[in-house]
Write a protein that holds these residues in place. Structure first.
Motif, PDB file in Angstrom:
ATOM      1  N   LEU A  46      14.082  11.669 -16.096  1.00 52.65           N
ATOM      2  CA  LEU A  46      13.794  13.070 -15.307  1.00 52.65           C
ATOM      3  C   LEU A  46      14.792  13.473 -14.908  1.00 52.65           C
ATOM      4  N   ASP A  47      14.786  15.002 -15.561  1.00 56.14           N
ATOM      5  CA  ASP A  47      16.081  15.684 -15.230  1.00 56.14           C
ATOM      6  C   ASP A  47      15.963  16.960 -14.234  1.00 56.14           C
ATOM      7  N   GLY A  48      16.232  16.912 -13.218  1.00 59.31           N
ATOM      8  CA  GLY A  48      16.164  17.994 -12.213  1.00 59.31           C
ATOM      9  C   GLY A  48      15.360  17.718 -11.060  1.00 59.31           C
ATOM     10  N   ALA A  49      15.303  18.478  -9.961  1.00 58.72           N
ATOM     11  CA  ALA A  49      14.492  17.887  -8.601  1.00 58.72           C
ATOM     12  C   ALA A  49      13.124  18.223  -8.957  1.00 58.72           C
ATOM     13  N   SER A  50      12.594  19.312  -9.672  1.00 60.18           N
ATOM     14  CA  SER A  50      11.306  19.703  -9.933  1.00 60.18           C
ATOM     15  C   SER A  50      10.632  18.735 -10.724  1.00 60.18           C
ATOM     16  N   ARG A  51      11.174  18.077 -11.930  1.00 59.86           N
ATOM     17  CA  ARG A  51      10.348  17.019 -12.718  1.00 59.86           C
ATOM     18  C   ARG A  51      10.326  15.673 -11.918  1.00 59.86           C
ATOM     19  N   ILE A  52      11.615  15.518 -10.980  1.00 60.45           N
ATOM     20  CA  ILE A  52      11.428  14.280 -10.268  1.00 60.45           C
ATOM     21  C   ILE A  52      10.266  14.436  -9.215  1.00 60.45           C
ATOM     22  N   GLN A  53      10.341  15.548  -8.480  1.00 60.84           N
ATOM     23  CA  GLN A  53       9.192  15.770  -7.394  1.00 60.84           C
ATOM     24  C   GLN A  53       7.892  15.515  -8.239  1.00 60.84           C
ATOM     25  N   ALA A  54       7.645  16.167  -9.464  1.00 57.41           N
ATOM     26  CA  ALA A  54       6.392  16.105 -10.021  1.00 57.41           C
ATOM     27  C   ALA A  54       5.886  14.766 -10.239  1.00 57.41           C
TER      28      ALA A  54
ATOM     29  N   ASP B 261       4.988  12.894  -7.216  1.00 55.88           N
ATOM     30  CA  ASP B 261       3.628  13.250  -6.717  1.00 55.88           C
ATOM     31  C   ASP B 261       2.580  12.709  -7.513  1.00 55.88           C
ATOM     32  N   GLU B 262       2.772  12.590  -8.823  1.00 56.53           N
ATOM     33  CA  GLU B 262       1.794  11.894  -9.714  1.00 56.53           C
ATOM     34  C   GLU B 262       1.596  10.505  -9.290  1.00 56.53           C
ATOM     35  N   ALA B 263       2.913   9.842  -9.013  1.00 57.42           N
ATOM     36  CA  ALA B 263       2.574   8.367  -8.855  1.00 57.42           C
ATOM     37  C   ALA B 263       2.088   8.214  -7.663  1.00 57.42           C
ATOM     38  N   THR B 264       2.289   9.021  -6.622  1.00 56.52           N
ATOM     39  CA  THR B 264       1.691   9.171  -5.260  1.00 56.52           C
ATOM     40  C   THR B 264       0.110   9.201  -5.343  1.00 56.52           C
ATOM     41  N   ASP B 265      -0.370  10.195  -5.949  1.00 57.09           N
ATOM     42  CA  ASP B 265      -1.699  10.487  -5.997  1.00 57.09           C
ATOM     43  C   ASP B 265      -2.540   9.337  -6.668  1.00 57.09           C
ATOM     44  N   ALA B 266      -1.665   8.735  -7.840  1.00 59.60           N
ATOM     45  CA  ALA B 266      -2.564   7.474  -8.428  1.00 59.60           C
ATOM     46  C   ALA B 266      -2.337   6.147  -7.791  1.00 59.60           C
ATOM     47  N   CYS B 267      -1.376   6.167  -6.693  1.00 64.14           N
ATOM     48  CA  CYS B 267      -1.264   5.043  -6.058  1.00 64.14           C
ATOM     49  C   CYS B 267      -2.683   4.658  -5.032  1.00 64.14           C
TER      50      CYS B 267
ATOM     51  N   ASP C   8      24.776  11.760  -8.232  1.00 67.28           N
ATOM     52  CA  ASP C   8      24.581  12.918  -7.419  1.00 67.28           C
ATOM     53  C   ASP C   8      22.901  12.851  -7.332  1.00 67.28           C
ATOM     54  N   ARG C   9      22.285  11.974  -8.135  1.00 67.73           N
ATOM     55  CA  ARG C   9      20.769  11.750  -7.866  1.00 67.73           C
ATOM     56  C   ARG C   9      20.023  13.023  -8.329  1.00 67.73           C
ATOM     57  N   THR C  10      20.526  13.913  -9.143  1.00 66.29           N
ATOM     58  CA  THR C  10      19.833  15.035  -9.890  1.00 66.29           C
ATOM     59  C   THR C  10      19.169  14.406 -11.075  1.00 66.29           C
ATOM     60  N   MET C  11      19.178  13.230 -11.315  1.00 65.34           N
ATOM     61  CA  MET C  11      18.547  12.662 -12.677  1.00 65.34           C
ATOM     62  C   MET C  11      17.765  11.392 -11.958  1.00 65.34           C
ATOM     63  N   ALA C  12      16.660  11.151 -12.432  1.00 59.51           N
ATOM     64  CA  ALA C  12      16.060   9.732 -12.134  1.00 59.51           C
ATOM     65  C   ALA C  12      15.461   9.087 -13.138  1.00 59.51           C
TER      66      ALA C  12
ATOM     67  N   GLY D  69      14.518  11.081  -0.734  1.00 63.11           N
ATOM     68  CA  GLY D  69      15.586  10.127  -1.528  1.00 63.11           C
ATOM     69  C   GLY D  69      15.813  10.855  -2.648  1.00 63.11           C
ATOM     70  N   PHE D  70      15.104  10.925  -3.639  1.00 62.54           N
ATOM     71  CA  PHE D  70      15.486  11.889  -4.568  1.00 62.54           C
ATOM     72  C   PHE D  70      15.559  13.167  -4.359  1.00 62.54           C
ATOM     73  N   PRO D  71      16.228  14.199  -5.170  1.00 60.02           N
ATOM     74  CA  PRO D  71      16.354  15.555  -4.830  1.00 60.02           C
ATOM     75  C   PRO D  71      15.028  16.015  -4.983  1.00 60.02           C
ATOM     76  N   THR D  72      14.478  17.044  -4.010  1.00 54.17           N
ATOM     77  CA  THR D  72      13.194  17.672  -3.943  1.00 54.17           C
ATOM     78  C   THR D  72      13.231  19.323  -3.630  1.00 54.17           C
ATOM     79  N   GLY D  73      14.694  19.768  -3.597  1.00 56.29           N
ATOM     80  CA  GLY D  73      14.767  21.150  -3.221  1.00 56.29           C
ATOM     81  C   GLY D  73      14.973  21.284  -1.726  1.00 56.29           C
TER      82      GLY D  73
END
Length: 345
Positions: free
Chosen positions: A116-124, A127-133, A220-224, A340-344
């Motif tokens: 996952l490259d970038g804060a927006s992809r990480i956040q998305a 969010d998907e994992a949270t909704d499915a949990c 720098d945690r811009t990728m996950a 914890g991961f970049p979210t903007g």
């Protein structure tokens, strides 16, 4: 002696067999026992919990319980340290393979590993994992005190998990205990969240329902990395559970160090100094600033009467600050799922 050794008693000092428990307790109460009494618990000799009395070779004396506890804690610390090193090596390998490009292996319905490259992809993805949990979220949150605004920004996500009955367990550095934001967050979440702390934790980790995990992919945690391979998930959960077992619940007091005049944090710093780490590395691992770390080192030197770093290392060893579990034991800070991961933010 054949037939009564560890082959018939496959255990360590952390879990004695019934015979070993009985004989060792008797030896501690009495100070020594006849060698014949240990015939049914020769595992105690194998584990060095009993040894010959120099003044009477027909009797056995016990190793002091305090020494056994120190030995066990040292073994746990070494085990967790090895797990941390293996995790670091695995992350480095993932980064290298990800940099090669090409197709990514697939497991089941989803990709086993996704970069996952970038804060927006990480956040998305979070969010998907949270909704499915539906069951459980495990997180490791290194660093220092979490500010109130950092915690409140993800509160809606945590409240959604709580509403669905999802259990959350969070691991933090001891220093996070000093943040009011954490206490406010825990008050709001009630019994949906359980927090524990350690002097040191691994790098950031989030596991949802033991099915998908997220770890940083660069410093720098811009990728996950999003991981779904069952073997990798099992490994990460095992590391978490072992750290959890060593951690101190937020409601519990941090144990007092064995050396008078030395604080728990200074004891942790002493252990890392003994390993040869520089100030900046120690500060990062304990979640404190370099300035604070150096202030503690100065106070530790004064307490131990050391005039130089070399002398401090000698004094640390002499007073017994380097031992099992020295770098584990207190502090907490809770971060919400999605932080914890970049979210903007």
């Amino acid at each position: 002696m054949t037939g009564h050794g560890t082959e018939d008693h496959p255990h360590g000092a952390d879990r004695l067999c019934e015979a070993g428990d009985r004989v060792y307790a008797r030896a501690v109460r009495r100070g020594s026992i006849p060698r014949a009494e240990a015939e049914q618990a020769l595992c105690l000799l194998e584990l060095a919990l009993l040894h010959p009395d120099p003044d009477d070779m027909d009797r056995l004396v016990p190793t002091a319980p305090q020494e056994v506890m120190t030995r066990l804690l040292r073994g746990l610390y070494d085990e967790v340290s090895a797990s941390r090193r293996r995790m670091g090596s695995a992350v480095a390998a993932f980064e290298w393979y990800a940099g090669l490009g090409g197709p990514v292996s697939v497991s089941g319905e989803g990709m086993a590993l996704r970069v996952l490259d970038g804060a927006s992809r990480i956040q998305a993805a979070l969010d998907e994992a949270t909704d499915a949990c539906t069951t459980e979220v495990l997180t490791v949150q290194p660093g220092g005190i979490r500010r109130e605004h950092e915690l409140s920004e993800g509160l809606h996500r945590a409240m959604s998990l709580r509403a669905r009955g999802v259990r959350m367990r969070d691991l933090y550095n001891h220093v996070a205990r000093h943040g009011q934001g954490l206490l406010t967050y825990l008050d709001l979440m009630g019994d949906a969240v359980e927090a524990r702390t350690l002097d040191e934790v691994t790098d950031r980790l989030m596991v949802f329902d033991r099915a998908v995990a997220f770890i940083p992919a660069n410093p720098d945690r811009t990728m996950a990395l999003e991981l779904r391979h069952p073997a990798l998930i099992t490994y990460l959960v095992t590391v978490f559970e072992r750290l959890w077992r060593l951690a101190i619940p937020l409601a519990a007091e941090i144990p007092a160090p064995a050396v008078e005049g030395v604080s728990h944090r200074e004891q942790s710093i002493a252990a890392l100094l003994a390993e040869g780490h520089q100030d900046a590395v120690i500060a990062e691992r304990l979640g404190i600033s370099v300035r604070t770390c150096r202030a503690h080192i100065a106070r530790l030197s004064e307490t131990l009467g050391a005039a130089s770093r070399t002398q401090l290392g000698v004094r640390i060893a002499q007073v017994g600050l380097v031992g099992g579990g020295g770098t584990y034991g207190a502090g907490t800070g809770v971060t919400l799922p999605g932080q914890g991961f970049p979210t903007g933010r």
